[in-house]
Design a protein around this motif. Structure first.
Motif, PDB file in Angstrom:
ATOM      1  N   GLU A   1       0.770  -1.262   0.002  1.00  0.00           N
ATOM      2  CA  GLU A   1      -0.112   0.020   0.055  1.00  0.00           C
ATOM      3  C   GLU A   1       0.753   1.263  -0.016  1.00  0.00           C
ATOM      4  OE1 GLU A   1      -1.777   1.616   3.758  1.00  0.00           O
ATOM      5  OE2 GLU A   1      -1.738  -0.592   4.292  1.00  0.00           O
ATOM      6  N   TYR A   2       1.982   1.245   0.230  1.00  0.00           N
ATOM      7  CA  TYR A   2       2.947   2.404   0.334  1.00  0.00           C
ATOM      8  C   TYR A   2       3.814   2.621  -0.789  1.00  0.00           C
ATOM      9  CZ  TYR A   2       1.703   1.780   5.334  1.00  0.00           C
ATOM     10  OH  TYR A   2       1.261   1.463   6.439  1.00  0.00           O
ATOM     11  N   LEU A   3       3.444   1.615  -2.051  1.00  0.00           N
ATOM     12  CA  LEU A   3       4.231   1.767  -3.164  1.00  0.00           C
ATOM     13  C   LEU A   3       3.492   2.259  -4.208  1.00  0.00           C
ATOM     14  CD1 LEU A   3       5.790  -1.885  -2.969  1.00  0.00           C
ATOM     15  CD2 LEU A   3       6.686   0.233  -2.122  1.00  0.00           C
ATOM     16  N   TYR A   4       3.977   2.992  -5.203  1.00  0.00           N
ATOM     17  CA  TYR A   4       3.396   3.516  -6.452  1.00  0.00           C
ATOM     18  C   TYR A   4       4.165   3.042  -7.827  1.00  0.00           C
ATOM     19  CZ  TYR A   4       7.216   7.210  -6.504  1.00  0.00           C
ATOM     20  OH  TYR A   4       8.361   7.951  -6.339  1.00  0.00           O
ATOM     21  N   SER A   5       3.280   3.014  -8.779  1.00  0.00           N
ATOM     22  CA  SER A   5       4.055   2.539  -9.854  1.00  0.00           C
ATOM     23  C   SER A   5       4.540   3.696 -10.920  1.00  0.00           C
ATOM     24  CB  SER A   5       3.003   1.491 -10.521  1.00  0.00           C
ATOM     25  OG  SER A   5       2.807   0.415  -9.950  1.00  0.00           O
ATOM     26  N   THR A   6       3.827   4.628 -11.167  1.00  0.00           N
ATOM     27  CA  THR A   6       4.075   5.880 -12.009  1.00  0.00           C
ATOM     28  C   THR A   6       3.883   7.370 -11.217  1.00  0.00           C
ATOM     29  OG1 THR A   6       1.728   6.334 -12.391  1.00  0.00           O
ATOM     30  CG2 THR A   6       2.807   4.847 -13.618  1.00  0.00           C
ATOM     31  N   PRO A   7       4.665   8.154 -11.905  1.00  0.00           N
ATOM     32  CA  PRO A   7       4.523   9.549 -11.348  1.00  0.00           C
ATOM     33  C   PRO A   7       3.227  10.033 -11.223  1.00  0.00           C
ATOM     34  CG  PRO A   7       6.297   9.530 -12.901  1.00  0.00           C
ATOM     35  CD  PRO A   7       5.662   8.204 -13.186  1.00  0.00           C
ATOM     36  N   GLU A   8       2.261   9.706 -11.971  1.00  0.00           N
ATOM     37  CA  GLU A   8       0.786  10.136 -11.911  1.00  0.00           C
ATOM     38  C   GLU A   8       0.110   9.595 -10.672  1.00  0.00           C
ATOM     39  OE1 GLU A   8      -2.282  12.648 -12.777  1.00  0.00           O
ATOM     40  OE2 GLU A   8      -0.388  12.441 -13.712  1.00  0.00           O
ATOM     41  N   GLN A   9       0.270   8.462 -10.331  1.00  0.00           N
ATOM     42  CA  GLN A   9       0.128   7.760  -9.078  1.00  0.00           C
ATOM     43  C   GLN A   9       0.591   8.596  -7.840  1.00  0.00           C
ATOM     44  OE1 GLN A   9       0.876   3.539  -8.788  1.00  0.00           O
ATOM     45  NE2 GLN A   9      -0.477   2.999 -10.586  1.00  0.00           N
ATOM     46  N   LEU A  10       1.966   8.921  -7.913  1.00  0.00           N
ATOM     47  CA  LEU A  10       2.571   9.600  -6.764  1.00  0.00           C
ATOM     48  C   LEU A  10       1.709  11.034  -6.426  1.00  0.00           C
ATOM     49  CD1 LEU A  10       4.615  10.170  -4.572  1.00  0.00           C
ATOM     50  CD2 LEU A  10       6.158  10.859  -6.501  1.00  0.00           C
ATOM     51  N   PHE A  11       1.612  11.598  -7.708  1.00  0.00           N
ATOM     52  CA  PHE A  11       0.858  12.773  -7.593  1.00  0.00           C
ATOM     53  C   PHE A  11      -0.470  12.873  -7.155  1.00  0.00           C
ATOM     54  CE2 PHE A  11      -2.213  15.985  -9.532  1.00  0.00           C
ATOM     55  CZ  PHE A  11      -1.716  17.127  -9.260  1.00  0.00           C
ATOM     56  N   LYS A  12      -1.446  12.075  -7.557  1.00  0.00           N
ATOM     57  CA  LYS A  12      -2.833  11.806  -7.053  1.00  0.00           C
ATOM     58  C   LYS A  12      -2.865  11.515  -5.612  1.00  0.00           C
ATOM     59  CE  LYS A  12      -4.780  10.639 -11.657  1.00  0.00           C
ATOM     60  NZ  LYS A  12      -5.578   9.456 -12.428  1.00  0.00           N
ATOM     61  N   ARG A  13      -1.968  10.574  -5.194  1.00  0.00           N
ATOM     62  CA  ARG A  13      -1.875  10.254  -3.773  1.00  0.00           C
ATOM     63  C   ARG A  13      -1.283  11.488  -2.811  1.00  0.00           C
ATOM     64  NH1 ARG A  13       0.190   4.410  -2.206  1.00  0.00           N
ATOM     65  NH2 ARG A  13      -1.082   4.972  -0.329  1.00  0.00           N
ATOM     66  N   LEU A  14      -0.293  12.061  -3.355  1.00  0.00           N
ATOM     67  CA  LEU A  14      -0.218  13.365  -2.532  1.00  0.00           C
ATOM     68  C   LEU A  14      -1.424  14.588  -2.803  1.00  0.00           C
ATOM     69  CD1 LEU A  14       3.599  13.786  -3.720  1.00  0.00           C
ATOM     70  CD2 LEU A  14       2.835  13.320  -1.557  1.00  0.00           C
ATOM     71  N   GLN A  15      -1.972  14.770  -3.761  1.00  0.00           N
ATOM     72  CA  GLN A  15      -3.108  15.430  -3.993  1.00  0.00           C
ATOM     73  C   GLN A  15      -3.999  15.181  -2.798  1.00  0.00           C
ATOM     74  OE1 GLN A  15      -5.320  15.004  -7.644  1.00  0.00           O
ATOM     75  NE2 GLN A  15      -5.252  17.177  -7.886  1.00  0.00           N
ATOM     76  N   ASN A  16      -4.358  13.917  -2.749  1.00  0.00           N
ATOM     77  CA  ASN A  16      -5.393  13.434  -1.735  1.00  0.00           C
ATOM     78  C   ASN A  16      -4.833  13.699  -0.348  1.00  0.00           C
ATOM     79  OD1 ASN A  16      -7.845  12.156  -1.069  1.00  0.00           O
ATOM     80  ND2 ASN A  16      -6.667  10.122  -0.669  1.00  0.00           N
ATOM     81  N   PHE A  17      -3.762  13.509  -0.251  1.00  0.00           N
ATOM     82  CA  PHE A  17      -3.176  13.656   1.004  1.00  0.00           C
ATOM     83  C   PHE A  17      -3.256  15.373   1.489  1.00  0.00           C
ATOM     84  CE2 PHE A  17      -0.344   9.696   1.083  1.00  0.00           C
ATOM     85  CZ  PHE A  17      -1.464   8.899   1.552  1.00  0.00           C
TER      86      PHE A  17
END
Length: 340
Positions: free
Chosen positions: A284-300
């Motif tokens: 659950e702490y891993l992301y596959s793409t820069p877009e996934q990282l951005f969306k998770r940070l956006q949500n946080f």
């Protein structure tokens, strides 16, 4: 009986490990070179240490990181060659990313293979580090145009073991291979979206600093809480305790001490689903793409309560010095060889 520790690149995690060993293991003698210009340390440190490590009948074990050319050292100092030789890999040069494919790049990996051949025990800080090294030997040696050595993986593998980097976790109340461009790109997108956040960029500054650092610092402006190296370990851990999320955008990582320290201090980790990270962190702490990282940070950013209430679901104890102390003691306090 004493353990001779040689560290050709005395900085960062290399320094952290040997300082800990010298403090915790009885009768350790430490010789080092500063953590500068690792290429030259890899090329020439063996000759330096051959001239600057005093001869002693008390040494029984030699512990060195893989920056040192162990083959050259033991050839120049046959007395050290008789010791039980333990080689520790913080990283390996067979799969380490390089900016350009030049002839000299081959030599660093080749030296590490030779060092493994003369070592008695080869220790890696993660299974990813060990397997990426061992399984790359065959392909790597094919770079030799003819008369290639054979069966090196099968010779070296029986000597190898994984012993995680030991972290002395704090008492708290709560370079090109790290890809800073991806990290800052995500933060600038958050800023453009009008989301509120603060960022601390911590770590040592070496000779070559990518331009993105100065550009991002200026662009992020008042969002920056801390920037650069914090010389006090207490200040460093305090900065980690103030944070909610710790992010890695590394293109290469063999262990990741800083990420684990941050998690221990209460940070929610976000790491690439690659390299050593799946070995260390739950999915659950891993992301596959820069877009996934951005969306998770956006949500946080929109819902910071999600991570502030979150309890980390991984296991931290197995990386602690308390858990690993016995294995390191056993490694460095073995009875001397009968032929000494």
């Amino acid at each position: 009986m004493s353990t001779l520790i040689i560290e050709a690149f005395y900085g960062g995690s290399h320094k952290q490990l040997v300082d800990l060993l010298q403090e915790e293991i009885e009768d350790c003698v430490l010789y080092t070179l500063p953590a500068k210009k690792w290429h030259w340390r890899a090329r020439t440190s063996a000759l330096y240490f051959s001239q600057n490590v005093p001869v002693s009948d008390n040494y029984r074990i030699l512990f060195a990181s893989s920056v040192l050319n162990l083959t050259e050292l033991t050839a120049l100092r046959p007395d050290l060659g008789k010791l039980k030789k333990v080689l520790y890999f913080h990283e390996n040069q067979l799969v380490y990313p390089v900016q350009k494919c030049q002839e000299r790049d081959f030599q660093y990996g080749y030296n590490q293979i030779l060092s493994c051949l003369v070592a008695d025990v080869v220790v890696f800080n993660s299974a990813f580090n060990m397997e990426s090294f061992l399984t790359s030997i065959g392909k790597f040696m094919k770079l030799i145009p003819d008369h290639r050595p054979k069966n090196l993986e099968s010779i070296i593998r029986p000597k190898c073991q994984v012993l995680y980097f030991p972290i002395r976790f704090p008492d708290v109340s709560r370079e090109h291979d790290k890809d800073p461009e991806s990290f800052f790109r995500s933060l600038l997108r958050l800023q453009e979206a009008g989301l509120s956040f603060h960022v601390s960029v911590l770590g040592e500054t070496f000779t070559d600093v990518p331009g993105i650092f100065s550009e991002a610092k200026k662009a992020l402006g008042s969002s920056v809480l801390h920037w650069g190296y914090l010389p006090s370990k207490d200040d460093y851990f305090q900065a980690l305790c103030m944070a909610d999320v710790v992010i890695s955008t590394a293109k290469h990582e063999f262990f990741g001490v800083a990420m684990l320290e941050a998690v221990y201090c209460g940070c929610y980790p976000l790491c690439p689903k690659d390299l050593v990270y799946p070995e260390i962190f739950p999915a659950e702490y891993l992301y596959s793409t820069p877009e996934q990282l951005f969306k998770r940070l956006q949500n946080f950013c929109k819902r910071p309560d999600i991570i502030r209430k979150h309890l980390y679901k991984g296991e931290m104890a197995r990386f602690s010095w308390a858990a690993l102390r016995g294995k390191f003691r056993s490694l460095l306090t073995t009875e001397p060889r009968e032929d000494l």
